[in-house]
Design a protein around this motif. Structure first.
Motif, PDB file in Angstrom:
ATOM      1  N   GLN A  13       0.829  -1.202   0.000  1.00  0.00           N
ATOM      2  CA  GLN A  13       0.000   0.000   0.000  1.00  0.00           C
ATOM      3  C   GLN A  13       0.865   1.253   0.000  1.00  0.00           C
ATOM      4  O   GLN A  13       2.023   1.209   0.462  1.00  0.00           O
ATOM      5  N   PRO A  14       0.338   2.343  -0.489  1.00  0.00           N
ATOM      6  CA  PRO A  14       1.087   3.608  -0.420  1.00  0.00           C
ATOM      7  C   PRO A  14       1.514   3.912   1.015  1.00  0.00           C
ATOM      8  O   PRO A  14       0.745   3.709   1.957  1.00  0.00           O
ATOM      9  N   GLY A  15       2.752   4.366   1.158  1.00  0.00           N
ATOM     10  CA  GLY A  15       3.313   4.613   2.475  1.00  0.00           C
ATOM     11  C   GLY A  15       4.019   3.418   3.078  1.00  0.00           C
ATOM     12  O   GLY A  15       4.697   3.553   4.108  1.00  0.00           O
ATOM     13  N   GLY A  16       3.891   2.279   2.456  1.00  0.00           N
ATOM     14  CA  GLY A  16       4.508   1.067   2.964  1.00  0.00           C
ATOM     15  C   GLY A  16       5.971   0.933   2.569  1.00  0.00           C
ATOM     16  O   GLY A  16       6.544   1.818   1.915  1.00  0.00           O
ATOM     17  N   SER A  17       6.556  -0.188   2.957  1.00  0.00           N
ATOM     18  CA  SER A  17       7.979  -0.443   2.721  1.00  0.00           C
ATOM     19  C   SER A  17       8.192  -1.822   2.116  1.00  0.00           C
ATOM     20  O   SER A  17       7.398  -2.746   2.348  1.00  0.00           O
ATOM     21  N   LEU A  18       9.262  -1.935   1.364  1.00  0.00           N
ATOM     22  CA  LEU A  18       9.740  -3.211   0.850  1.00  0.00           C
ATOM     23  C   LEU A  18      11.259  -3.181   0.849  1.00  0.00           C
ATOM     24  O   LEU A  18      11.860  -2.110   0.709  1.00  0.00           O
ATOM     25  N   ARG A  19      11.854  -4.353   0.960  1.00  0.00           N
ATOM     26  CA  ARG A  19      13.299  -4.452   0.780  1.00  0.00           C
ATOM     27  C   ARG A  19      13.581  -5.452  -0.331  1.00  0.00           C
ATOM     28  O   ARG A  19      13.220  -6.624  -0.223  1.00  0.00           O
ATOM     29  N   LEU A  20      14.189  -4.969  -1.378  1.00  0.00           N
ATOM     30  CA  LEU A  20      14.588  -5.822  -2.483  1.00  0.00           C
ATOM     31  C   LEU A  20      16.000  -6.346  -2.239  1.00  0.00           C
ATOM     32  O   LEU A  20      16.842  -5.655  -1.681  1.00  0.00           O
ATOM     33  N   SER A  21      16.229  -7.561  -2.703  1.00  0.00           N
ATOM     34  CA  SER A  21      17.551  -8.171  -2.636  1.00  0.00           C
ATOM     35  C   SER A  21      17.961  -8.618  -4.025  1.00  0.00           C
ATOM     36  O   SER A  21      17.112  -8.997  -4.838  1.00  0.00           O
ATOM     37  N   CYS A  22      19.237  -8.579  -4.281  1.00  0.00           N
ATOM     38  CA  CYS A  22      19.788  -9.090  -5.537  1.00  0.00           C
ATOM     39  C   CYS A  22      20.996  -9.934  -5.180  1.00  0.00           C
ATOM     40  O   CYS A  22      22.033  -9.408  -4.775  1.00  0.00           O
ATOM     41  N   ALA A  23      20.841 -11.242  -5.312  1.00  0.00           N
ATOM     42  CA  ALA A  23      21.904 -12.175  -4.971  1.00  0.00           C
ATOM     43  C   ALA A  23      22.722 -12.501  -6.209  1.00  0.00           C
ATOM     44  O   ALA A  23      22.164 -12.888  -7.245  1.00  0.00           O
ATOM     45  N   ALA A  24      24.034 -12.336  -6.087  1.00  0.00           N
ATOM     46  CA  ALA A  24      24.934 -12.524  -7.221  1.00  0.00           C
ATOM     47  C   ALA A  24      25.742 -13.797  -7.067  1.00  0.00           C
ATOM     48  O   ALA A  24      26.054 -14.226  -5.949  1.00  0.00           O
ATOM     49  N   SER A  25      26.082 -14.402  -8.194  1.00  0.00           N
ATOM     50  CA  SER A  25      26.958 -15.560  -8.195  1.00  0.00           C
ATOM     51  C   SER A  25      27.650 -15.653  -9.544  1.00  0.00           C
ATOM     52  O   SER A  25      27.161 -15.112 -10.547  1.00  0.00           O
ATOM     53  N   GLY A  26      28.795 -16.319  -9.560  1.00  0.00           N
ATOM     54  CA  GLY A  26      29.503 -16.554 -10.801  1.00  0.00           C
ATOM     55  C   GLY A  26      30.494 -15.489 -11.195  1.00  0.00           C
ATOM     56  O   GLY A  26      31.104 -15.587 -12.271  1.00  0.00           O
ATOM     57  N   PHE A  27      30.659 -14.466 -10.366  1.00  0.00           N
ATOM     58  CA  PHE A  27      31.661 -13.438 -10.628  1.00  0.00           C
ATOM     59  C   PHE A  27      32.108 -12.831  -9.301  1.00  0.00           C
ATOM     60  O   PHE A  27      31.498 -13.078  -8.254  1.00  0.00           O
ATOM     61  N   THR A  28      33.163 -12.031  -9.352  1.00  0.00           N
ATOM     62  CA  THR A  28      33.729 -11.447  -8.138  1.00  0.00           C
ATOM     63  C   THR A  28      32.916 -10.223  -7.741  1.00  0.00           C
ATOM     64  O   THR A  28      33.203  -9.086  -8.128  1.00  0.00           O
ATOM     65  N   PHE A  29      31.909 -10.466  -6.948  1.00  0.00           N
ATOM     66  CA  PHE A  29      30.924  -9.439  -6.605  1.00  0.00           C
ATOM     67  C   PHE A  29      31.569  -8.170  -6.049  1.00  0.00           C
ATOM     68  O   PHE A  29      31.175  -7.061  -6.404  1.00  0.00           O
ATOM     69  N   SER A  30      32.562  -8.323  -5.203  1.00  0.00           N
ATOM     70  CA  SER A  30      33.136  -7.169  -4.510  1.00  0.00           C
ATOM     71  C   SER A  30      33.793  -6.171  -5.457  1.00  0.00           C
ATOM     72  O   SER A  30      33.968  -4.999  -5.086  1.00  0.00           O
ATOM     73  N   SER A  31      34.147  -6.583  -6.653  1.00  0.00           N
ATOM     74  CA  SER A  31      34.813  -5.692  -7.599  1.00  0.00           C
ATOM     75  C   SER A  31      33.849  -5.073  -8.608  1.00  0.00           C
ATOM     76  O   SER A  31      34.274  -4.464  -9.585  1.00  0.00           O
ATOM     77  N   TYR A  32      32.548  -5.257  -8.374  1.00  0.00           N
ATOM     78  CA  TYR A  32      31.528  -4.729  -9.272  1.00  0.00           C
ATOM     79  C   TYR A  32      30.711  -3.641  -8.581  1.00  0.00           C
ATOM     80  O   TYR A  32      30.257  -3.821  -7.436  1.00  0.00           O
TER      81      TYR A  32
END
Length: 118
Positions: A13-32
């Protein structure tokens, strides 16, 4: 095999909250550097938030400043988008993107739908 998998979308609903996640694999995440984009029906894909690879600097679209927060956890190879005080105009498919800080390489996730409606 490179993968970016978004999750956390849904109906709120308007005024509400969500948290999106994006899980990475197969590459060196920290350098991106990682970004969140969104695309509403009939509109172009737009940058929502960005976080750099090493010095963890962030930037936001004017329309979400003060409401959205991007963060990353390199140990979990995951980037997050905390979205507060959501508005109907935030309705869109949200995508994450990874851009290498060293190579001409980028990856996109498949997207997650966010719908803000009463």
């Amino acid at each position: 095999q490179v993968q970016l998998v978004e999750s956390g979308g849904g109906l709120v609903q308007p005024g509400g909250s969500l948290r999106l996640s994006c899980a990475a694999s197969g590459f060196t995440f920290s350098s991106y550097a990682m970004s969140w984009y969104r695309q509403a029906p009939g509109k172009e894909r737009e940058l929502v938030a960005h976080i750099t690879a090493y010095d963890v600097r962030t930037k936001y679209a004017d329309s979400v400043k003060g409401r959205f927060t991007v963060s990353r956890d390199n140990a979990k190879a995951t980037v997050y988008l905390q979205m507060n005080n959501l508005k109907p105009e935030d309705t869109a498919v949200y995508f994450c993107k990874a851009v290498s800080s060293m190579l001409p390489t980028l990856y996109w996730g498949q997207g997650t739908q966010v719908t803000v409606s009463s």
